[in-house]
Write a protein that holds these residues in place. Structure first.
Motif, mmCIF file in Angstrom:
data_model
loop_
_atom_site.group_PDB
_atom_site.id
_atom_site.type_symbol
_atom_site.label_atom_id
_atom_site.label_comp_id
_atom_site.label_asym_id
_atom_site.label_seq_id
_atom_site.Cartn_x
_atom_site.Cartn_y
_atom_site.Cartn_z
ATOM 1 N N PHE A 198 0.847 -1.184 0.000
ATOM 2 C CA PHE A 198 0.000 0.000 0.000
ATOM 3 C C PHE A 198 0.884 1.236 0.000
ATOM 4 O O PHE A 198 2.076 1.179 0.321
ATOM 5 N N GLU A 202 -3.365 5.841 5.386
ATOM 6 C CA GLU A 202 -4.807 6.093 5.428
ATOM 7 C C GLU A 202 -5.612 5.065 4.629
ATOM 8 O O GLU A 202 -6.837 5.013 4.762
ATOM 9 N N ARG A 203 -4.927 4.254 3.815
ATOM 10 C CA ARG A 203 -5.625 3.290 2.956
ATOM 11 C C ARG A 203 -4.901 1.939 2.992
ATOM 12 O O ARG A 203 -4.264 1.524 2.027
ATOM 13 N N HIS A 210 -10.650 -0.502 2.639
ATOM 14 C CA HIS A 210 -9.398 0.002 3.203
ATOM 15 C C HIS A 210 -9.660 0.528 4.606
ATOM 16 O O HIS A 210 -10.782 0.902 4.939
ATOM 17 N N ASP A 212 -8.092 3.200 7.688
ATOM 18 C CA ASP A 212 -7.196 4.300 8.013
ATOM 19 C C ASP A 212 -6.468 3.968 9.307
ATOM 20 O O ASP A 212 -7.048 4.017 10.388
#
Length: 330
Positions: A198, A202-203, A210, A212
């Motif tokens: 990733f 945050e994702r 996803h 955070d």
């Protein structure tokens, strides 16, 4: 014999244990207000004598060499070496388990040392923990002396507390690539999709969605591990309700990654009993907390260009400095 060593300076106080060379606690003074950013064990020290030293006295920060633990069975593609690798015994190595010798103790800091057996490639570790005069900060270092040439994993292990309010601890860290934990099935049961990359904290991939992980804690019990590689600066953790935070900085040439270990009321059994709450912010040259054999071999993180081990020459001493600096933002 376990010995607790207090120290104090102009902007705070702390406690170091000879067991695992552990910085058990550290409280900073910020404009006359005490600020304690570190996690606490929910069990009494030495309540579980069968456990490694760092778990018996679990507190604010310690050193892991090698950085790793047991092999795992269910792993994602590319991580098959984790199945057959030899375990690290004790978990996270001798420094995280044994009694350290007191080298020096003054009012503002402590120096400790640990000698390794003659048949091991590492000869000695020395560790310094001291308050920074005039600042709400602690300066730390670990010096590693090799008896013979060796390659190993290495990590530092600060653990921050988690506030009661969900999403009120904000993390800021620059990095080039993130990796989710590659273990598919074990006692941790992480929800993040195993073995994925990733680009933003945050994702983080979780199933078809996803999560955070830059704002913690989550609104539920959780046990998650991610590794951020190619870290470009220190990690800042800001406790929004207290308007205070810490900056964790270290030598990223030696330790180019940081592992984030979110442990929030999800682990059962002793000593956790689904009560522990902490966030490990762990600078590492390692492939997660997998056995050292995985870290010194090719693995998806090292293949992506991020070292997961450190090499030491015979007779060489390597010193890694790091710091924890508190701040307020009123």
């Amino acid at each position: 014999m376990v010995t607790d060593l207090p120290f104090a300076w102009s902007h705070g106080c702390g406690l170091v244990s000879t067991t695992a060379g552990m910085l058990r606690s550290c409280v900073f003074e910020l404009e006359g207000v005490a600020f304690d950013p570190f996690a606490r064990a929910t069990w009494a020290p030495n309540a579980f004598p069968q456990l490694p030293g760092h778990l018996r006295t679990l507190g604010a920060e310690f050193v892991c060499l090698p950085f790793g633990g047991d092999p795992v069975a269910g792993v994602s593609a590319g991580w098959e070496g984790a199945r057959a690798a030899q375990p690290v015994v004790p978990a996270h190595g001798r420094p995280a388990d044994e009694e350290w010798e007191i080298v020096a103790q003054g009012p503002g800091g402590v120096s400790l040392a640990l000698m390794f057996p003659d048949d091991e490639p590492i000869q000695r570790l020395e560790r310094r923990i001291a308050g920074v005069p005039g600042e709400p900060a602690v300066a730390l270092s670990v010096s590693i002396t090799a008896r013979r040439a060796t390659v190993t994993s290495l990590g530092l292990h600060p653990i921050l507390r988690l506030p009661e309010q969900p999403r009120s601890l904000r993390l800021q860290v620059g990095f080039e690539a993130g990796f989710t934990y590659p273990v598919i099935a074990d006692d941790l049961r992480p929800q993040a999709t195993a073995g994925r990359r990733f680009a933003a904290l945050e994702r983080v991939p979780m199933g078809d969605a996803h999560e955070d992980l830059s704002r913690l804690p989550l609104d539920r019990p959780a046990e998650e591990i991610v590794q951020l590689a190619g870290v470009t600066g220190p990690v800042t953790a800001f406790f929004e309700q207290e308007r205070a935070g810490v900056v964790i900085d270290w030598d990223r040439r030696r330790l180019p990654c940081v592992q984030l270990w979110l442990s929030d009321r999800a682990l059962g059994g002793d000593p956790w009993r689904q009560g522990y709450r902490g966030l490990g912010v762990e600078p590492v040259a390692s492939a997660f907390d997998l056995p050292v054999g995985v870290s010194i071999a090719q693995n998806p993180i090292s293949q992506a260009g991020y070292p997961t081990s450190v090499a030491l020459g015979a007779g060489e001493t390597v010193t890694i400095g790091y710091s924890i600096h508190a701040f307020s933002q009123k």
